[in-house]
Each structure stands twice: as structure tokens, then as C-alpha cells.
Design a protein around this motif. Structure first.
Motif, PDB file in Angstrom:
ATOM      1  N   ARG A 287      -2.702   1.067  -5.353  1.00  0.00           N
ATOM      2  CA  ARG A 287      -1.824   1.672  -4.341  1.00  0.00           C
ATOM      3  C   ARG A 287      -2.598   2.024  -3.073  1.00  0.00           C
ATOM      4  O   ARG A 287      -2.141   1.763  -1.964  1.00  0.00           O
ATOM      5  CB  ARG A 287      -1.171   2.923  -4.926  1.00  0.00           C
ATOM      6  CG  ARG A 287      -0.244   3.624  -3.983  1.00  0.00           C
ATOM      7  CD  ARG A 287       0.357   4.828  -4.675  1.00  0.00           C
ATOM      8  NE  ARG A 287       1.157   5.577  -3.742  1.00  0.00           N
ATOM      9  CZ  ARG A 287       1.442   6.846  -3.886  1.00  0.00           C
ATOM     10  NH1 ARG A 287       1.005   7.502  -4.944  1.00  0.00           N
ATOM     11  NH2 ARG A 287       2.193   7.463  -3.013  1.00  0.00           N
ATOM     12  N   ASN A 288      -3.774   2.618  -3.237  1.00  0.00           N
ATOM     13  CA  ASN A 288      -4.594   2.984  -2.074  1.00  0.00           C
ATOM     14  C   ASN A 288      -5.047   1.758  -1.301  1.00  0.00           C
ATOM     15  O   ASN A 288      -5.064   1.774  -0.067  1.00  0.00           O
ATOM     16  CB  ASN A 288      -5.793   3.826  -2.508  1.00  0.00           C
ATOM     17  CG  ASN A 288      -5.379   5.211  -2.948  1.00  0.00           C
ATOM     18  OD1 ASN A 288      -4.335   5.729  -2.539  1.00  0.00           O
ATOM     19  ND2 ASN A 288      -6.174   5.813  -3.800  1.00  0.00           N
ATOM     20  N   LYS A 289      -5.404   0.695  -2.005  1.00  0.00           N
ATOM     21  CA  LYS A 289      -5.821  -0.535  -1.336  1.00  0.00           C
ATOM     22  C   LYS A 289      -4.662  -1.139  -0.551  1.00  0.00           C
ATOM     23  O   LYS A 289      -4.836  -1.630   0.551  1.00  0.00           O
ATOM     24  CB  LYS A 289      -6.351  -1.554  -2.345  1.00  0.00           C
ATOM     25  CG  LYS A 289      -7.716  -1.220  -2.877  1.00  0.00           C
ATOM     26  CD  LYS A 289      -8.169  -2.221  -3.920  1.00  0.00           C
ATOM     27  CE  LYS A 289      -9.486  -1.783  -4.534  1.00  0.00           C
ATOM     28  NZ  LYS A 289      -9.903  -2.667  -5.622  1.00  0.00           N
ATOM     29  N   MET A 290      -3.465  -1.091  -1.129  1.00  0.00           N
ATOM     30  CA  MET A 290      -2.293  -1.654  -0.455  1.00  0.00           C
ATOM     31  C   MET A 290      -1.918  -0.818   0.769  1.00  0.00           C
ATOM     32  O   MET A 290      -1.496  -1.348   1.783  1.00  0.00           O
ATOM     33  CB  MET A 290      -1.123  -1.750  -1.429  1.00  0.00           C
ATOM     34  CG  MET A 290      -1.353  -2.780  -2.530  1.00  0.00           C
ATOM     35  SD  MET A 290      -0.040  -2.802  -3.738  1.00  0.00           S
ATOM     36  CE  MET A 290       1.100  -3.904  -2.913  1.00  0.00           C
ATOM     37  N   LYS A 291      -2.094   0.490   0.667  1.00  0.00           N
ATOM     38  CA  LYS A 291      -1.787   1.389   1.779  1.00  0.00           C
ATOM     39  C   LYS A 291      -2.721   1.148   2.961  1.00  0.00           C
ATOM     40  O   LYS A 291      -2.317   1.249   4.109  1.00  0.00           O
ATOM     41  CB  LYS A 291      -1.921   2.843   1.319  1.00  0.00           C
ATOM     42  CG  LYS A 291      -0.742   3.682   1.655  1.00  0.00           C
ATOM     43  CD  LYS A 291      -0.859   5.154   1.392  1.00  0.00           C
ATOM     44  CE  LYS A 291      -1.780   5.608   0.308  1.00  0.00           C
ATOM     45  NZ  LYS A 291      -1.677   7.052   0.053  1.00  0.00           N
ATOM     46  N   ASN A 292      -3.973   0.842   2.657  1.00  0.00           N
ATOM     47  CA  ASN A 292      -4.985   0.655   3.698  1.00  0.00           C
ATOM     48  C   ASN A 292      -5.097  -0.774   4.194  1.00  0.00           C
ATOM     49  O   ASN A 292      -5.919  -1.071   5.056  1.00  0.00           O
ATOM     50  CB  ASN A 292      -6.350   1.129   3.184  1.00  0.00           C
ATOM     51  CG  ASN A 292      -6.347   2.620   2.899  1.00  0.00           C
ATOM     52  OD1 ASN A 292      -5.692   3.388   3.586  1.00  0.00           O
ATOM     53  ND2 ASN A 292      -7.064   3.019   1.862  1.00  0.00           N
ATOM     54  N   LYS A 293      -4.287  -1.662   3.639  1.00  0.00           N
ATOM     55  CA  LYS A 293      -4.319  -3.061   4.039  1.00  0.00           C
ATOM     56  C   LYS A 293      -3.677  -3.214   5.421  1.00  0.00           C
ATOM     57  O   LYS A 293      -2.588  -2.707   5.655  1.00  0.00           O
ATOM     58  CB  LYS A 293      -3.537  -3.903   3.007  1.00  0.00           C
ATOM     59  CG  LYS A 293      -3.668  -5.377   3.175  1.00  0.00           C
ATOM     60  CD  LYS A 293      -2.926  -6.072   2.033  1.00  0.00           C
ATOM     61  CE  LYS A 293      -3.081  -7.557   2.141  1.00  0.00           C
ATOM     62  NZ  LYS A 293      -2.366  -8.243   1.068  1.00  0.00           N
ATOM     63  N   PRO A 294      -4.368  -3.899   6.362  1.00  0.00           N
ATOM     64  CA  PRO A 294      -3.780  -4.074   7.691  1.00  0.00           C
ATOM     65  C   PRO A 294      -2.497  -4.893   7.631  1.00  0.00           C
ATOM     66  O   PRO A 294      -2.369  -5.812   6.839  1.00  0.00           O
ATOM     67  CB  PRO A 294      -4.852  -4.799   8.486  1.00  0.00           C
ATOM     68  CG  PRO A 294      -5.939  -5.140   7.539  1.00  0.00           C
ATOM     69  CD  PRO A 294      -5.650  -4.521   6.213  1.00  0.00           C
ATOM     70  N   ALA A 295      -1.561  -4.531   8.471  1.00  0.00           N
ATOM     71  CA  ALA A 295      -0.278  -5.243   8.531  1.00  0.00           C
ATOM     72  C   ALA A 295      -0.482  -6.623   9.145  1.00  0.00           C
ATOM     73  O   ALA A 295      -1.301  -6.815  10.027  1.00  0.00           O
ATOM     74  CB  ALA A 295       0.721  -4.451   9.364  1.00  0.00           C
ATOM     75  N   MET A 296       0.283  -7.599   8.635  1.00  0.00           N
ATOM     76  CA  MET A 296       0.233  -8.973   9.174  1.00  0.00           C
ATOM     77  C   MET A 296       1.034  -9.009  10.474  1.00  0.00           C
ATOM     78  O   MET A 296       2.052  -8.376  10.599  1.00  0.00           O
ATOM     79  CB  MET A 296       0.851  -9.954   8.171  1.00  0.00           C
ATOM     80  CG  MET A 296       0.181  -9.970   6.810  1.00  0.00           C
ATOM     81  SD  MET A 296      -1.209 -11.073   6.685  1.00  0.00           S
ATOM     82  CE  MET A 296      -0.463 -12.637   6.975  1.00  0.00           C
ATOM     83  N   ARG A 297       0.541  -9.751  11.444  1.00  0.00           N
ATOM     84  CA  ARG A 297       1.261  -9.889  12.717  1.00  0.00           C
ATOM     85  C   ARG A 297       1.644 -11.303  12.959  1.00  0.00           C
ATOM     86  O   ARG A 297       1.131 -12.216  12.560  1.00  0.00           O
ATOM     87  CB  ARG A 297       0.390  -9.413  13.865  1.00  0.00           C
ATOM     88  CG  ARG A 297       0.140  -7.930  13.770  1.00  0.00           C
ATOM     89  CD  ARG A 297      -0.700  -7.508  14.935  1.00  0.00           C
ATOM     90  NE  ARG A 297      -1.148  -6.161  14.639  1.00  0.00           N
ATOM     91  CZ  ARG A 297      -1.491  -5.313  15.547  1.00  0.00           C
ATOM     92  NH1 ARG A 297      -1.443  -5.649  16.798  1.00  0.00           N
ATOM     93  NH2 ARG A 297      -1.898  -4.131  15.234  1.00  0.00           N
TER      94      ARG A 297
END
Length: 81
Positions: free
Chosen positions: A71-81
């Protein structure tokens, strides 16, 4: 009856095989990938609870650690643009 539980993990965003491998490597927890039971098992894992309450509690703690880290890794993953 049986001493097994079938868990739906599709919402986690990782495949069954990846989840079981990561649980083994990161938490030293062994569960079966649903794909062991055919292609319809993708997105599920199977756990055996024929163990002592102490061992079950330890397994649940390790699974919780894994899920919190994921969950923490997914939260800190940069958003795709």
C-alpha cells in the motif's frame, strides 16, 4: 470441510504468482497461487490454516506487513501522465 481459505487479491494490482513469490521472499510466508489450480485461479491465493493459533497469528502479521508495504509503495508511486 477443509483447512483452506481462498482469498481474492484482485484489487491489489499484482498477479497471484507475483504475490505468492513476494510473500515468500519478503515475509518468509508460503501460500499457494490460485494459478496452481488453473487459469481461473488468477487473482486468488489459497492459504492453509491447519496450524496452531500462534502460527496463524504470526502468518497474519506477516501478511499484514506485506500489504501495508504494498500500500505504501502504491501511494508513493508517481502518477502516469
Amino acid at each position: 470441510g477443509t483447512y483452506l481459505v481462498w482469498i481474492d487479491c484482485r484489487a491489489l494490482g499484482i498477479g497471484s504468482d507475483a504475490m505468492t513469490l513476494r510473500l515468500q521472499e519478503e515475509q518468509k510466508l508460503m501460500i499457494n497461487s490460485g494459478t496452481m489450480y488453473g487459469p481461473g485461479g488468477e487473482g486468488f491465493v489459497r492459504c492453509c490454516y491447519a496450524a496452531s493459533m500462534k502460527d496463524i497469528a504470526e502468518a497474519l502479521t506477516r501478511m499484514d506487513n506485506f500489504l501495508m508495504n504494498l500500500r505504501n509503495k502504491m501511494k508513493n508511486k508517481p502518477a502516469m501522465r
